[in-house]
Scaffold this active site. Sequence first.
Site, PDB file in Angstrom:
ATOM      1  N   CYS A 139       0.815  -1.150   0.015  1.00 29.66           N
ATOM      2  CA  CYS A 139      -0.050   0.137   0.292  1.00 29.66           C
ATOM      3  C   CYS A 139       1.096   1.067   0.297  1.00 29.66           C
ATOM      4  O   CYS A 139       1.973   1.223   0.027  1.00 29.66           O
ATOM      5  CB  CYS A 139      -1.073  -0.478   1.332  1.00 29.66           C
ATOM      6  SG  CYS A 139       0.028   0.508   3.220  1.00 29.66           S
ATOM      7  N   ASP A 162       8.437  29.144 -30.883  1.00 34.87           N
ATOM      8  CA  ASP A 162       9.559  29.294 -31.145  1.00 34.87           C
ATOM      9  C   ASP A 162       8.581  29.457 -32.186  1.00 34.87           C
ATOM     10  O   ASP A 162       7.926  28.604 -33.160  1.00 34.87           O
ATOM     11  CB  ASP A 162      10.698  28.173 -31.226  1.00 34.87           C
ATOM     12  CG  ASP A 162      11.349  28.493 -32.263  1.00 34.87           C
ATOM     13  OD1 ASP A 162      12.023  30.282 -32.152  1.00 34.87           O
ATOM     14  OD2 ASP A 162      11.965  27.716 -33.042  1.00 34.87           O
TER      15      ASP A 162
END
Length: 871
Positions: free
Chosen positions: A13, A443
Amino acid sequence: MTKKAFDVTGMTCSACSAHVEKAVRKVAGVQDVQVNLLGNSMNVTFDPDATNEGAICQAVEHAGYGAFPKGDEKSGGKAQAQDGAAREAQRQKKGLIASICFLVPLFYLSMGHMMGWPVPGFFLGEANAMAFALTLFLLTLPIVAINRHYFINGFKSLFHGAPTMDSLIAIGSGAALVYGVIALYRIGYALGAGDMMSVHHAAMDLYFESAGMILTLISVGKYLEARAKGKTSAAIARLVQMAPKTAVVLRDGQETELPVAQVRVGDTVVVRPGQVVPVDGEVLEGYSALDESALTGESLPVEKGPGDRVVGASINGNGHFTFTATRVGEDTAFSEIIRLVEEASASKAPIARMADKISGVFVPVVIFIALVAAVAWLIAGQSVAFALSIGIAVLVISCPCALGLATPTAIMVGTGKGAENGILIKSAEALETLHGVNAVVLDKTGTLTHGKPVLVEVIPAEGVEEDEALRITAALEQKSEHPLANAILEAAKARGLTLPGAQDFTAIPGRGLSGVVAGKRYYLGNLQLLGEQGAEAGALKAAGEAQAQSGRTPLFLADGQRALCVLAVADTLKPTSAAAVQAMREMGLEVIMLTGDNAATAQAIARQAGVDTVIADVMPQDKEAQVRQLQAQGKRVAMVGDGINDAPALARADVGLAIGAGTDVAIESADIVLTKGDLLGVPAAVQLSRATLRNIKENLFWALIYNTIGIPLAAGVFYLAFGWLLNPMFAAFAMSLSSVCVVGNALRLRLFKPKLPQVEACPVGQGACPIDLEENPGEKAAPAGEESEQAGADPAKNKEEEKMTKVLKVEGMSCMHCSARVEKALNALEGVQAKVDLEKGEATVTLSAEVEDAALKAAVEDAGYEVTGIA
């Protein structure tokens, strides 16, 4: 610093993973730890001068778990780890079946007399109470033995001061078992004393069925959870399975088939039709089309020839070629993708760290609540059996599995799904951060545009033929080293023009060039060059200025008297750029173009792409400062680029996205890599991030709500007011169901498909398309989907060709290797050209000769697949 991966055993767990992480962080020299509960693995960054792998493994063992470095004989590599996971799931399945076999008679016997079911008489009545109790006890013992790992792991971690989910199960079921044994002794004592009333009460306090039911129901949940978790890593598993296993290498003039691991850099590798490219390299001889979808997600094949780069895991088409191996083993692009996806799956997003912190303190708090609740009910005057039932129910229903699984399952599915769609996410943090960005900085060169100049238009002067002007221009450019020269030469080559030689070539810096072609001097360059040579530009001057305003570079060809033509060269917009920008704007994102190009060109490209904000004339070193400035304005910025000059800005942005076709430096600096080299990957990545975060929040909500309601109910808070009480068996069922539901909700992400606009290969009317270099001079290309009669289209012939196309429905294909085999089998038939669509399960065949359906079907079936229909 050294980064090393470890396999970890014994974790069940999120509390377990939190304790392992905490233990390793305490080791001197450890800088960072990332524990992956789903993969039972751990990545540790440490200083090799301060600590070593042995000390790290020892720290994990002291915490109550096991650990060993990946790659050790114990580990056995990825394939064995996956086999181990399959074996563990199979072991859980066998244990579950065995538990159910004992639980059924246990439950029937313990509940039968209350339900009115027929029960043998020697189990009924106070006189037979000892036989009844002993039988229940003996049926419970095998269930306890089968599920003993809960007790071993649970009490071990409890004694180490780090209780986990197994501790809750062990305490709860163990308490029920011990209380049942005490009741068994009470029955024996009461029978000896002849106190049948005490025998009756003690027989009602047997909790053996609760202990057996709790363990079995928890096992049901764990098995279903294991199966579901296995599906979360399906994308990674598919990637690993697609990795090539063998390669055909030329050594000493002989073809030798070797395991891929034995291929060395510099080896000459042979690839035949339908085979998988084993490693990265550069083509030496031959031509083919490769399916690179395993790496880019792009289904269209990519043409390859001498000098072209090929990447491992690509699937060869019908061609045959050899290549030189340049990157092998773990250095190949495909291995890098697998590694990055695995690391991203193992990494923790900020929201996941919050859940881990909650889980780390959750178990001790629950044990405290269970004790307080049991003691409170005893003080209130309830029986020991009642108080014990309350304590067990609180312990069992509060297991933090659902909370711990809420984030890692969604992250693993999300990163795997991203890889399938050509979105390589390097970390869970990037996946989470991306959902919150509100500004995308793009860009220009190589991102919005192709990054390569092409000839887009030729405008001849009156009386000048377009092809003749292009032929003279290309003849001059043959000796030029100018970046635009290649665009002119490729255009002339595409038109099949024969180029004359150029003599007396002269480069004129800042102006252009001149040379003699067929005995006549020509000049090629800007308007300033024409003015210096006394050549009149005439009407072409306005045409050149219009081209410049459109972001194109005009080149004027002139003789000594006048301009003969204007050639417009431009770095054209990618076909998908405008659609991608529109998609981002519709998602509420501000789109900004950041470029070092001049303002006029930048504005022209921005108009075509639909970008509103342009920041131009930015020096490469200043791009990072521009991103920082946007962040200072309160924007959360995603930067998209492809060049070395974009790397600082990619690193500075909240999330950096690199175009996959870009440089290695840009890809290394980015958080996410778009392997398709397609700007549509940006809105797709944002949509995936939003879907994943929404899924995580849903999981956390249900996990927290479950515990918020479940713990008070189990503690008996509502008992006095409403008479509501939670039986420990129902608590166990609810706990298991919660974990399965959370993992099941995460699996919904496997259905994720980005909502993106459909874009034609070359959209009309956006000024983005290069000139159609195959059309005749002066003619315009026909709109997409229409045939030009000038090109010689024959409707009757087209109709005949349509009749020769058939679609085969093929079943049994599960991966790219399958589709390649089917395609190869069909293409081996004379007169057959086949293309297979794996997603649709179809093979489209174009027949240049008559081929019977039976022959097509037989070819596919001989390859190991089934044809269910031919249309």
